[in-house]
Structure formats: structure tokens, C-alpha cells
Design a protein around this motif. Structure first.
Motif, PDB file in Angstrom:
ATOM      1  N   ALA A  76      -4.153   3.082  -9.613  1.00 54.20           N
ATOM      2  CA  ALA A  76      -4.559   2.143 -10.871  1.00 54.20           C
ATOM      3  C   ALA A  76      -5.948   1.475  -9.828  1.00 54.20           C
ATOM      4  O   ALA A  76      -7.037   1.255 -10.291  1.00 54.20           O
ATOM      5  CB  ALA A  76      -4.295   1.983 -11.511  1.00 54.20           C
ATOM      6  N   LEU A  77      -5.578   0.982  -8.716  1.00 47.94           N
ATOM      7  CA  LEU A  77      -6.404   0.572  -7.729  1.00 47.94           C
ATOM      8  C   LEU A  77      -7.499   1.272  -7.185  1.00 47.94           C
ATOM      9  O   LEU A  77      -8.357   0.529  -5.758  1.00 47.94           O
ATOM     10  CB  LEU A  77      -5.443  -0.566  -7.289  1.00 47.94           C
ATOM     11  CG  LEU A  77      -6.703  -1.619  -6.006  1.00 47.94           C
ATOM     12  CD1 LEU A  77      -7.382  -2.496  -7.465  1.00 47.94           C
ATOM     13  CD2 LEU A  77      -5.183  -2.667  -5.436  1.00 47.94           C
ATOM     14  N   GLY A  78      -7.038   2.518  -6.650  1.00 51.68           N
ATOM     15  CA  GLY A  78      -7.408   3.902  -6.024  1.00 51.68           C
ATOM     16  C   GLY A  78      -8.114   3.422  -5.066  1.00 51.68           C
ATOM     17  O   GLY A  78      -7.732   4.364  -4.394  1.00 51.68           O
ATOM     18  N   LEU A  79      -5.726   3.487  -4.329  1.00 54.39           N
ATOM     19  CA  LEU A  79      -6.407   2.959  -2.838  1.00 54.39           C
ATOM     20  C   LEU A  79      -5.338   4.990  -2.934  1.00 54.39           C
ATOM     21  O   LEU A  79      -5.702   5.056  -1.570  1.00 54.39           O
ATOM     22  CB  LEU A  79      -4.082   2.196  -3.238  1.00 54.39           C
ATOM     23  CG  LEU A  79      -4.768   0.748  -3.802  1.00 54.39           C
ATOM     24  CD1 LEU A  79      -4.022   0.287  -2.950  1.00 54.39           C
ATOM     25  CD2 LEU A  79      -5.989   1.110  -1.792  1.00 54.39           C
ATOM     26  N   ARG A  86      -7.012   7.159   0.173  1.00 54.14           N
ATOM     27  CA  ARG A  86      -8.407   7.172   0.020  1.00 54.14           C
ATOM     28  C   ARG A  86      -9.254   6.389   1.221  1.00 54.14           C
ATOM     29  O   ARG A  86     -10.440   6.417   1.043  1.00 54.14           O
ATOM     30  CB  ARG A  86      -8.985   7.016  -1.943  1.00 54.14           C
ATOM     31  CG  ARG A  86      -8.768   7.863  -2.361  1.00 54.14           C
ATOM     32  CD  ARG A  86      -9.492   7.012  -3.761  1.00 54.14           C
ATOM     33  NE  ARG A  86      -9.265   8.279  -4.673  1.00 54.14           N
ATOM     34  CZ  ARG A  86      -9.099   8.304  -6.173  1.00 54.14           C
ATOM     35  NH1 ARG A  86      -9.734   6.796  -6.050  1.00 54.14           N
ATOM     36  NH2 ARG A  86      -8.976   8.776  -6.515  1.00 54.14           N
ATOM     37  N   HIS A  87      -8.654   5.508   1.206  1.00 53.84           N
ATOM     38  CA  HIS A  87      -9.370   4.644   2.434  1.00 53.84           C
ATOM     39  C   HIS A  87      -9.019   4.811   4.127  1.00 53.84           C
ATOM     40  O   HIS A  87      -8.359   4.177   4.448  1.00 53.84           O
ATOM     41  CB  HIS A  87      -9.535   2.567   1.921  1.00 53.84           C
ATOM     42  CG  HIS A  87     -10.448   2.708   0.633  1.00 53.84           C
ATOM     43  ND1 HIS A  87     -11.037   2.084   0.040  1.00 53.84           N
ATOM     44  CD2 HIS A  87      -9.064   2.973  -0.540  1.00 53.84           C
ATOM     45  CE1 HIS A  87     -11.508   2.775  -1.045  1.00 53.84           C
ATOM     46  NE2 HIS A  87      -9.680   2.571  -1.757  1.00 53.84           N
ATOM     47  N   PRO A  88      -9.975   4.834   5.257  1.00 53.16           N
ATOM     48  CA  PRO A  88      -9.661   4.609   7.109  1.00 53.16           C
ATOM     49  C   PRO A  88      -8.770   3.487   6.785  1.00 53.16           C
ATOM     50  O   PRO A  88      -8.226   3.474   8.016  1.00 53.16           O
ATOM     51  CB  PRO A  88     -10.942   5.125   7.337  1.00 53.16           C
ATOM     52  CG  PRO A  88     -12.107   5.690   6.058  1.00 53.16           C
ATOM     53  CD  PRO A  88     -11.088   5.266   4.739  1.00 53.16           C
ATOM     54  N   ARG A 112     -14.493  -0.247  -4.019  1.00 59.53           N
ATOM     55  CA  ARG A 112     -13.565   0.453  -5.817  1.00 59.53           C
ATOM     56  C   ARG A 112     -13.501   1.733  -6.083  1.00 59.53           C
ATOM     57  O   ARG A 112     -12.540   2.846  -6.265  1.00 59.53           O
ATOM     58  CB  ARG A 112     -14.057  -0.452  -7.212  1.00 59.53           C
ATOM     59  CG  ARG A 112     -12.970   0.192  -8.307  1.00 59.53           C
ATOM     60  CD  ARG A 112     -11.719  -0.215  -7.638  1.00 59.53           C
ATOM     61  NE  ARG A 112     -10.419   0.787  -9.235  1.00 59.53           N
ATOM     62  CZ  ARG A 112     -10.646  -0.936  -9.856  1.00 59.53           C
ATOM     63  NH1 ARG A 112     -10.552  -1.552  -9.993  1.00 59.53           N
ATOM     64  NH2 ARG A 112      -9.349  -0.410 -11.036  1.00 59.53           N
ATOM     65  N   SER A 113     -14.922   2.657  -5.584  1.00 54.55           N
ATOM     66  CA  SER A 113     -15.047   3.987  -5.990  1.00 54.55           C
ATOM     67  C   SER A 113     -16.287   4.338  -5.196  1.00 54.55           C
ATOM     68  O   SER A 113     -16.686   3.497  -4.075  1.00 54.55           O
ATOM     69  CB  SER A 113     -15.880   4.009  -7.227  1.00 54.55           C
ATOM     70  OG  SER A 113     -16.946   3.229  -7.704  1.00 54.55           O
ATOM     71  N   ARG A 118     -18.282  -1.401  -7.462  1.00 54.77           N
ATOM     72  CA  ARG A 118     -17.455  -3.272  -7.466  1.00 54.77           C
ATOM     73  C   ARG A 118     -16.750  -2.820  -6.196  1.00 54.77           C
ATOM     74  O   ARG A 118     -16.165  -2.010  -5.399  1.00 54.77           O
ATOM     75  CB  ARG A 118     -16.129  -3.300  -8.731  1.00 54.77           C
ATOM     76  CG  ARG A 118     -15.545  -4.112  -8.641  1.00 54.77           C
ATOM     77  CD  ARG A 118     -14.261  -4.066  -9.743  1.00 54.77           C
ATOM     78  NE  ARG A 118     -13.795  -4.936  -8.825  1.00 54.77           N
ATOM     79  CZ  ARG A 118     -12.278  -4.774  -9.369  1.00 54.77           C
ATOM     80  NH1 ARG A 118     -11.211  -4.430 -10.078  1.00 54.77           N
ATOM     81  NH2 ARG A 118     -11.567  -5.916  -9.616  1.00 54.77           N
ATOM     82  N   THR A 119     -16.311  -3.871  -5.392  1.00 49.04           N
ATOM     83  CA  THR A 119     -15.915  -4.102  -4.292  1.00 49.04           C
ATOM     84  C   THR A 119     -14.301  -4.646  -4.729  1.00 49.04           C
ATOM     85  O   THR A 119     -13.948  -5.745  -4.593  1.00 49.04           O
ATOM     86  CB  THR A 119     -16.630  -4.980  -3.244  1.00 49.04           C
ATOM     87  OG1 THR A 119     -18.115  -4.295  -3.461  1.00 49.04           O
ATOM     88  CG2 THR A 119     -16.534  -5.406  -2.303  1.00 49.04           C
ATOM     89  N   LEU A 120     -13.541  -4.001  -3.603  1.00 46.08           N
ATOM     90  CA  LEU A 120     -12.299  -4.455  -4.202  1.00 46.08           C
ATOM     91  C   LEU A 120     -11.574  -5.540  -2.346  1.00 46.08           C
ATOM     92  O   LEU A 120     -11.982  -5.623  -1.698  1.00 46.08           O
ATOM     93  CB  LEU A 120     -11.392  -3.407  -3.851  1.00 46.08           C
ATOM     94  CG  LEU A 120     -11.122  -2.351  -4.490  1.00 46.08           C
ATOM     95  CD1 LEU A 120     -10.274  -0.952  -4.522  1.00 46.08           C
ATOM     96  CD2 LEU A 120     -10.963  -3.416  -5.977  1.00 46.08           C
ATOM     97  N   VAL A 121     -11.671  -7.058  -2.793  1.00 45.84           N
ATOM     98  CA  VAL A 121     -10.616  -7.788  -1.234  1.00 45.84           C
ATOM     99  C   VAL A 121      -9.434  -7.475  -1.343  1.00 45.84           C
ATOM    100  O   VAL A 121      -8.882  -8.246  -2.944  1.00 45.84           O
ATOM    101  CB  VAL A 121     -11.438  -9.304  -2.308  1.00 45.84           C
ATOM    102  CG1 VAL A 121     -11.243  -9.564  -0.964  1.00 45.84           C
ATOM    103  CG2 VAL A 121     -12.948  -8.645  -2.082  1.00 45.84           C
TER     104      VAL A 121
END
Length: 388
Positions: A76-79, A86-88, A112-113, A118-121
Motif C-alpha cells: 500500500a505504501l508503494g515500496l 520500486r526505489h533504488p 510516493r508515485s 507526495r513525498t514519503l519520509v
């Protein structure tokens, strides 16, 4: 047996032997692949149950950083999209934990996308499970960081806004003292002092109201709210101001519409819109308040025939302390918080606030809220409704 028959039998026997060997080789390959898959995906006893029970976003990857197991929160968090990260930045953290053979942690800011709306901290922690597999657990601090920024911004804005009326009160008090022997000057300074004190009191009250609506969740102890009564109460609270300015306020016919929430908060939101419409209307103008339902959404619209709002300002009118016309706001006693309070109350009730405006033609502010059926105890027979 003829030579031809012997040749045919030989060919058939050769084909049979070839098929048999092919089947055996395929079975051996499948068995080996299954063993390799089991070795690469199998986790220690109980590990799967423990990870699945975590409420935090968590996942386990193999030596190629392919996701073996992920909690619903991580998805759900998009990891992860289910099989890959999804994130290097997360991949580098996992590689470091694998290389150092010990837990590693990092504070990360990630989009986030793809659009980066939106930025995830995050605070991410990676710990090796064995030589290849690594466990990643994430603490999402995005909301806490956002609220802290909002709080700092609000305190800074509030301090700035309070300086003006407090400074004015101080200067007027000194002027009043120096003009003690001049009754006309005393009366003039006293009237200005009273106006600044009233403005300061309004600002403080709206700051308190804004803090309350920011921290409150009206849906925790929600009740069915009759919106006809909300509108009538809001207009009644602004009646004195409307009469003193010569502005007429007209309410549409009864709608018998209901929503779920806090009646006092909703009354405050509508009251702020009506008061704002009156303040920016000219003497002899009219303000209209209406209710309607559309596709399960209740709309409370407040329209005026005032000066209107420039198109460049429309996107900012709901910001805290934002004023489209500083001089006009000072003359009307505006604090720049009323519309921001409206927006927060609408959003806290699962709705939104909108605005339409044209310079010289007026404005229409609309609160949109989820509609609920009228409670059984409040339902009126059709004939009584028609009479109403």
C-alpha cells in the motif's frame, strides 16, 4: 524377418529410447528447479508468520533483491509492486546490509508515485536473514513530519498576524494618553482602540477555532445532522452584521437533507461563509444560501453579489492567513482564517470546499459533504413535507 522390418524396428526402438531419456532429463530438471526454488524462497520456521503479523511495512528479498514476502502495508505504501522494489535507495540499503552482514538503517525521502505528488519520509532498517536474504522494515514518518511543518508554519504566521493589532493597540494607548486634554481626540482614538481590540479578539477566537478543527475528528463521535437547521442557525448568527450593513440574506426552500458529523462545526463553517459574503457585499446587496443533493453528495452553496475574486487568487483563498485584498480585509476585519477553517471542517467530514468567482459579479462558495438518509425519527409524512 526382412531387412526392411529390422530397420523399422530399429528406428522405433531408437525413438522410444530417445523419448524416455528426454522425459527423464525433463523430470530431473524440474526436480532440480523445485529444490532451488524451495532453497531460495523458504524462510526459517515461523519467520513468515512473524513478518505477516507486523503492522509496519515490511518485506523480505532474495540475493537479487526480488521480493519473496511483503506485508500489505508495504504494498500500500508503494515500496513494491509485488516482485521488485520500486526505489533504488532501498535496494542500496539492502545491498549494504548484505555486504556488511549486519543491520543497516537510513532516513529516506522518496516520491510516493512517479508523479511525485507526495513525498514519503521513511526510516528504513535492513537486517540480513542469511547470506542472501534480507529483511526490510520501514517506519513511515510522513504524516508526523507534515504535521510538524504545518505547526511551525502556523505558529510563525500567527505570531506575524498578532503583531499588527497588538502594535496598533499600544500606539493608540500612547496617543490616547497624550491627547487627554482634547476630548475630540480622545473619542477618536478610543473608537480606533476599540476597533483594534475587537479585531484582536476576533483573530484570537479564530486561531483557537482553527486549532480545534485541525486536531478534531468529528466522525469519531458523529451524529446525523439536519442541514436545514445548520443553515438557519448560521444565518441567524450573522443577522446583526447583515442588517447593520444593509445586506439581505435569503435561504432557499427546505431540503430535508442530512449528513454525518458535528453540528457545531458545520454551523461554524456555514456561518464563516455567510459572514464572508456579507463583508464583501455592498449595501443593498443580497446573499443567497441554498442546499441541494447530487449523486449522494450534499452541496451547501453561499452566493454573493460582491466584488469577486481574481482568477489568480482562486487557488489560494483557502490558505491560512491569505487575503486577496489586504486593504479591504483590514477594513472588513478579515483575519484570513475563516475560509481555511471552512476547508478543514469540510475535509474533516469527508467532503471538500470549492469556490467560483468572477470580478465584479460575485462569488459562490460551496461545501460538499456525503449525504445520509434522514433518520427514521425525523422522517416526515409526504403531506407534511409539502406543507413545509
Amino acid at each position: 524377418m526382412s531387412a526392411a522390418s529390422i530397420v523399422v524396428l530399429g528406428i522405433v526402438f531408437g525413438l522410444a529410447v530417445g523419448v524416455l531419456f528426454a522425459v527423464l532429463i525433463r523430470a530431473a530438471f524440474d526436480r532440480g528447479s523445485a529444490v532451488l526454488d524451495a532453497q531460495s524462497t523458504a524462510l526459517p520456521d515461523g519467520a513468515t508468520a512473524v513478518i505477516s503479523a507486523l503492522r509496519e511495512p515490511a518485506l523480505v528479498v532474495d540475493g537479487s533483491n526480488e521480493v519473496l514476502l511483503a506485508t500489505p502495508e508495504a504494498v500500500a505504501l508503494g515500496l513494491t509492486d509485488g516482485r521488485s522494489l520500486r526505489h533504488p535507495e532501498l535496494q542500496r540499503l539492502l545491498d549494504e546490509a548484505r555486504r556488511e552482514c549486519r543491520p543497516q538503517s537510513a532516513d529516506l525521502s522518496l516520491p510516493r508515485s512517479a508523479a511525485g505528488a507526495r513525498t514519503l519520509v521513511l526510516t528504513a532498517r535492513a537486517a540480513p536473514v542469511d547470506a542472501a536474504r534480507v529483511l526490510l522494515v520501514v517506519d513511515d514518518r510522513s504524516d508526523a513530519v507534515r504535521l510538524d511543518a504545518v505547526r511551525r508554519d502556523f505558529v510563525a504566521n500567527t505570531s506575524h498576524e498578532l503583531k499588527t493589532p497588538i502594535g496598533a493597540v499600544s500606539l493608540l494607548a500612547e496617543a490616547l494618553d497624550s491627547a487627554a486634554d482634547d476630548p475630540d481626540q480622545v473619542r477618536r482614538f478610543a473608537a480606533r482602540l476599540s476597533a483594534e481590540a475587537s479585531r484582536l479578539a476576533t483573530l484570537v477566537q479564530q486561531i483557537i477555532e482553527f486549532s480545534r478543527v485541525q486536531g478534531a475528528d468529528p466522525l469519531e463521535e458523529a451524529e446525523a445532522v439536519p442541514l436545514d437547521e445548520v443553515v438557519r442557525a448560521a444565518v441567524e448568527h450573522t443577522r446583526v452584521g447583515a442588517e447593520s450593513k444593509g445586506v439581505g440574506v435569503v435561504i432557499g426552500k427546505k431540503s430535508h437533507l442530512w449528513t454525518l458529523g458535528d453540528r457545531a462545526m458545520l454551523t461554524t463553517a456555514v456561518q464563516n461563509l455567510v459572514a464572508n459574503a456579507i463583508a464583501f457585499s455592498s449595501a443593498g446587496g443580497h446573499v443567497g444560501v441554498g442546499l441541494r443533493s447530487r449523486d449522494g453528495i450534499v452541496e451547501i452553496a453561499v452566493s454573493d453579489q460582491g466584488i469577486g475574486i481574481a482568477e489568480d487568487d482562486l487557488d489560494r483563498v483557502f490558505e491560512r492567513f491569505y487575503r486577496t485584498d489586504q486593504a479591504r480585509s483590514r477594513s472588513t476585519g478579515g483575519t484570513g482564517l475563516g475560509l481555511s477553517i471552512v476547508k478543514h471542517i469540510a475535509e474533516n467530514h469527508g467532503g471538500e470546499a470549492r469556490v467560483w468567482s468572477r470580478l465584479g459579479r460575485g462569488s459562490t462558495f460551496t461545501i460538499r459533504l456525503p449525504e445520509i438518509p434522514a433518520p427514521a425519527s425525523a422522517r416526515t409524512p409526504r403531506r407534511e413535507k409539502e406543507r413545509a
